[in-house]
Design a protein around this motif. Structure first.
Motif, PDB file in Angstrom:
ATOM      1  N   UNK A  65      -6.748 -75.040  53.889  1.00  0.00           N
ATOM      2  CA  UNK A  65      -7.830 -75.370  52.963  1.00  0.00           C
ATOM      3  C   UNK A  65      -9.177 -75.143  53.585  1.00  0.00           C
ATOM      4  N   UNK A  66     -10.014 -76.175  53.571  1.00  0.00           N
ATOM      5  CA  UNK A  66     -11.389 -76.109  54.027  1.00  0.00           C
ATOM      6  C   UNK A  66     -11.500 -75.523  55.406  1.00  0.00           C
ATOM      7  N   UNK A  68     -12.727 -77.694  44.659  1.00  0.00           N
ATOM      8  CA  UNK A  68     -12.433 -76.344  44.203  1.00  0.00           C
ATOM      9  C   UNK A  68     -11.191 -75.854  44.923  1.00  0.00           C
ATOM     10  N   UNK A  69     -10.264 -75.305  44.151  1.00  0.00           N
ATOM     11  CA  UNK A  69      -9.045 -74.724  44.709  1.00  0.00           C
ATOM     12  C   UNK A  69      -8.978 -73.257  44.319  1.00  0.00           C
ATOM     13  N   UNK A  70      -7.960 -72.574  44.818  1.00  0.00           N
ATOM     14  CA  UNK A  70      -7.795 -71.156  44.495  1.00  0.00           C
ATOM     15  C   UNK A  70      -7.484 -70.962  43.017  1.00  0.00           C
ATOM     16  N   UNK A  83      -3.237 -80.702  45.980  1.00  0.00           N
ATOM     17  CA  UNK A  83      -2.759 -80.784  47.371  1.00  0.00           C
ATOM     18  C   UNK A  83      -3.914 -80.544  48.343  1.00  0.00           C
ATOM     19  N   UNK A  84      -3.947 -81.316  49.403  1.00  0.00           N
ATOM     20  CA  UNK A  84      -5.020 -81.178  50.388  1.00  0.00           C
ATOM     21  C   UNK A  84      -5.071 -79.767  50.959  1.00  0.00           C
ATOM     22  N   UNK A 143     -10.377 -75.652  48.773  1.00  0.00           N
ATOM     23  CA  UNK A 143     -11.205 -74.656  49.432  1.00  0.00           C
ATOM     24  C   UNK A 143     -12.639 -75.133  49.629  1.00  0.00           C
ATOM     25  N   UNK A 144     -13.078 -76.040  48.771  1.00  0.00           N
ATOM     26  CA  UNK A 144     -14.459 -76.495  48.827  1.00  0.00           C
ATOM     27  C   UNK A 144     -14.544 -77.907  48.266  1.00  0.00           C
TER      28      UNK A 144
END
Length: 175
Positions: A174-175, A139-141, A113-114, A118-119
């Motif tokens: 996110x970002x 990269x996600x959580x 998911x957008x 995170x990166x």
């Protein structure tokens, strides 16, 4: 996205039990990815062969051919499978997420998911730069949902990064 110079379609296994790809536009890896992988694996094959020859001729260790032979067979199989494996990679931008697919025998389909990104990282090694491709990492959580899309043309990777950042900013997550 510019799909010029990429494979024409994501190839699916023929089994009725395969993971379905779904609808939408699937973007492919650049054809140069296969060459980078073949060169890298070929270098590994030559190093193993060279080390085995040195061990056998210089030190008389005939048994070195047992592990070297196993490695050489594995590397030769890897070289043979690489072109087909590259055509099994693909990614799709949907309204709420990015879907990534890879694998022939062991298939993996991941939807990121957008709002969870995170990166977005673009990396490329010396061979990648020489062939004009890059690897895009999301990269996600959650550690298991991180996605690395190899073999994207450099311009397409930068455009995809910018698109993902813009989508994440519009959703203020996110970002």
């Amino acid at each position: 996205m510019s799909d010029q110079g990429t494979f024409s379609e994501v190839l699916e296994p023929r089994s009725p039990n395969r993971l379905p790809l779904g609808d939408g536009t699937w973007h492919q890896l650049a054809r140069q990815y296969v060459w980078v992988q073949l060169i890298s694996t070929g270098i590994g094959l030559l190093l193993v062969l060279g080390a085995a020859l040195v061990g056998w001729l210089a030190f008389g260790m005939w048994w070195v051919w047992i592990p070297a032979g196993i490695l050489l067979v594995v590397l030769a199989i890897t070289i043979a499978v690489t072109p087909r494996q590259a055509r099994a990679y693909g990614y799709q931008l949907r309204d709420d997420d990015l879907v990534f697919r890879k694998g022939i025998l062991w298939q993996r389909v991941v939807a990121v998911p957008y709002g969870r990104m995170q990166l977005v990282d673009i990396t490329h090694g010396p061979l990648d730069r020489g062939f004009g491709i890059a690897q895009l990492k999301l990269v996600t959580a959650a550690a298991t949902t991180g996605v690395a899309i190899p073999g994207i043309r450099q311009a397409a990777a930068e455009q995809l990064r910018d698109t993902l950042i813009a989508v994440a900013e519009t959703r203020r997550t996110g970002l």
